[in-house]
Design a protein around this motif. Structure first.
Motif, short mmCIF file in Angstrom:
data_model
loop_
_atom_site.label_atom_id
_atom_site.label_comp_id
_atom_site.label_asym_id
_atom_site.label_seq_id
_atom_site.Cartn_x
_atom_site.Cartn_y
_atom_site.Cartn_z
N SER A 23 0.86 -1.18 0.00
CA SER A 23 0.00 0.00 0.00
C SER A 23 0.90 1.24 0.00
CB SER A 23 -0.92 0.00 1.22
OG SER A 23 -0.17 -0.02 2.43
N PRO A 24 0.44 2.35 -0.60
CA PRO A 24 1.29 3.55 -0.68
C PRO A 24 1.74 4.08 0.67
CG PRO A 24 -0.58 3.74 -2.14
CD PRO A 24 -0.83 2.53 -1.30
N GLY A 25 0.99 3.84 1.71
CA GLY A 25 1.34 4.31 3.05
C GLY A 25 0.77 3.39 4.10
N PRO A 26 1.08 3.63 5.38
CA PRO A 26 0.51 2.81 6.46
C PRO A 26 -1.01 2.90 6.46
CG PRO A 26 2.35 4.15 7.25
CD PRO A 26 2.02 4.65 5.88
N VAL A 27 -1.65 1.75 6.69
CA VAL A 27 -3.12 1.73 6.68
C VAL A 27 -3.70 1.13 7.96
CG1 VAL A 27 -3.36 1.66 4.17
CG2 VAL A 27 -3.04 -0.48 5.43
N HIS A 28 -2.83 0.66 8.85
CA HIS A 28 -3.28 0.19 10.15
C HIS A 28 -2.14 0.40 11.15
CE1 HIS A 28 -1.74 -3.44 7.93
NE2 HIS A 28 -0.98 -3.52 9.01
N GLU A 29 -2.44 0.22 12.42
CA GLU A 29 -1.45 0.47 13.47
C GLU A 29 -0.27 -0.49 13.34
OE1 GLU A 29 -1.11 0.67 18.35
OE2 GLU A 29 -3.07 0.75 17.38
N ALA A 30 0.93 0.05 13.43
CA ALA A 30 2.14 -0.76 13.24
C ALA A 30 2.61 -1.36 14.56
CB ALA A 30 3.25 0.10 12.64
N VAL A 31 3.18 -2.55 14.47
CA VAL A 31 3.83 -3.19 15.61
C VAL A 31 5.30 -2.77 15.66
CG1 VAL A 31 4.47 -5.40 16.67
CG2 VAL A 31 2.26 -5.16 15.52
N VAL A 32 5.94 -2.76 14.50
CA VAL A 32 7.34 -2.33 14.39
C VAL A 32 7.46 -1.38 13.21
CG1 VAL A 32 8.28 -4.45 15.39
CG2 VAL A 32 7.88 -4.33 12.92
#
Length: 404
Positions: free
Chosen positions: A316-325
């Motif tokens: 995906s072009p950018g983050p779309v959900h909360e990241a773990v790392v």
């Protein structure tokens, strides 16, 4: 084919005037339906039988029926592997003596002389597969007949019609794959999840996504995005698991021992396994990005998926959900994993280097005899066997931690 240029006198009374196949004609039906969900086998298979039966001799009936409910893109060795119970549950009125594999295995034994199908793509959509099936049956003295082919005329004309049909079937397969892949890519680019959610997440319906439309195969499934699992311990467990690989250079077995020792802190259904640990460490969705096409599921080997190179992954072009790392942390973990897999010596040494680095020390090679190697760790020197046993590496790491 009888020649127009016969003998000058009547020789038809000679025993070898006409070569006769002494086998009685015995025809078998072969058919296929893509899937039990996208086509109705209980109506499609009987329809195929009706069309193929038009090429039977007067008064002849099919001696056996071979048909499958699966993709025509599969090679012969991956066909017909569905359990008998699945086929019985479909309640198809046409009897089933097996699938394509059974036909190839038993055609000669059962005395089959002709195999009839509605058209070539009912055998396979890939031209190579249908040609392989025809070749194997031909070696067994079996003629393959497709009901949509013209009768009479020249053999070259009949073959041209058959090959054109097989080319069309393969082009259709490729076009369908292209359209399907394009849709899946846009699905990932939009941030929607494919497959089972990773351990620290659950998939929920995206209320902001375009509403599902009803197509040829019914209403489309709703689009879902990843959100943190209600049990917040899963996020913490995944962060620690990734840290143990990234900073401690631990192998899966060591990570499993740490996680399993504290089930309250690191909850898991069942138990932690090597595949679960390595799968999480290597999953790029932990970075908050949606990623698709990590595996190639159609490999020709049932139940086997091949990992695609990272260059073929769709992000995906950018983050779309909360990241773990973070992306950088995930990349570091992959680099450590690659080094651990590179050899038995590299893994323990990397772990020692990581432990020394946490104390601000460096590990330097002094000399080696082939069976042993001398290292300088800070101001001290140690002689270690080559390769370094895991138990020896663990003892050095513990000594470094005690010294701290």
């Amino acid at each position: 084919m009888l020649t127009a240029f016969g003998p000058p006198i009547d020789l038809s009374d000679l025993s070898n005037y006409i070569q006769v196949d002494t086998r009685p004609r015995r025809s078998a039906f072969v058919g296929r339906v893509s899937t039990k969900d996208h086509q109705n086998p209980s109506s499609s298979i009987p329809r195929q039988v009706t069309l193929a039966a038009q090429r039977l001799e007067p008064g002849e009936e099919f001696a056996q029926y071979y048909w499958d409910v699966e993709s025509g893109m599969l090679p012969p060795e991956a066909r017909g592997l569905g359990p008998r119970e699945m086929y019985e549950a479909l309640r198809v009125p046409t009897p089933r003596d097996g699938g394509l594999q059974d036909l190839l295995a038993h055609a000669e034994l059962m005395g089959i002389t002709h195999v009839l199908a509605e058209r070539s793509d009912r055998v396979a959509r890939a031209m190579l597969t249908s040609l392989t099936v025809e070749h194997e049956l031909q070696k067994a003295g079996v003629e393959v007949v497709y009901a949509n082919e013209p009768t009479g005329g020249t053999e070259s004309g009949r073959l041209r019609t058959r090959r054109y049909g097989q080319v069309d079937a393969e082009l259709y397969k490729i076009a369908m794959n292209e359209m399907s892949m394009g849709g899946q890519v846009q699905h990932a680019v939009g941030g929607w999840n494919h497959g089972i959610p990773p351990y620290p997440y659950v998939a929920v319906v995206d209320e902001n996504a375009p509403p599902p439309t009803r197509g040829r195969f019914g209403e489309a499934r709703p689009k879902k995005k990843l959100v943190p699992h209600p049990d917040v311990r899963r996020f913490d467990a995944t962060r620690e698991l990734c840290r143990l690989r990234r900073e401690e250079y631990l192998k899966a077995a060591d990570i499993i021992a740490i996680l399993s020792a504290d089930p309250e802190r690191y909850p898991i259904e069942g138990q932690w396994t090597h595949n679960r640990v390595e799968g999480l460490i290597g999953n790029p969705k932990l970075t908050g990005y949606q990623v698709y096409n990590r595996k190639a599921s159609r490999t020709g080997r049932p139940g086997y998926s091949r990992w695609n190179p990272i260059s073929k992954w769709v992000w995906s072009p950018g983050p779309v959900h909360e990241a773990v790392v973070s992306l950088e942390q995930w990349k570091q973990a992959q680099e450590v994993t690659a080094m651990l897999q590179a050899g038995t010596e590299g893994g323990p040494l990397l772990r020692i280097q990581a432990a020394a680095g946490r104390r601000g020390l460096t590990v330097t090679l002094v000399d080696s005899t082939g069976s042993h190697t001398r290292y300088r760790i800070g101001a001290q020197q140690v002689v270690l066997p080559t390769p370094i046993p895991d138990a020896v590496a663990q003892q050095i790491i513990e000594n470094l931690e005690c010294a701290a």
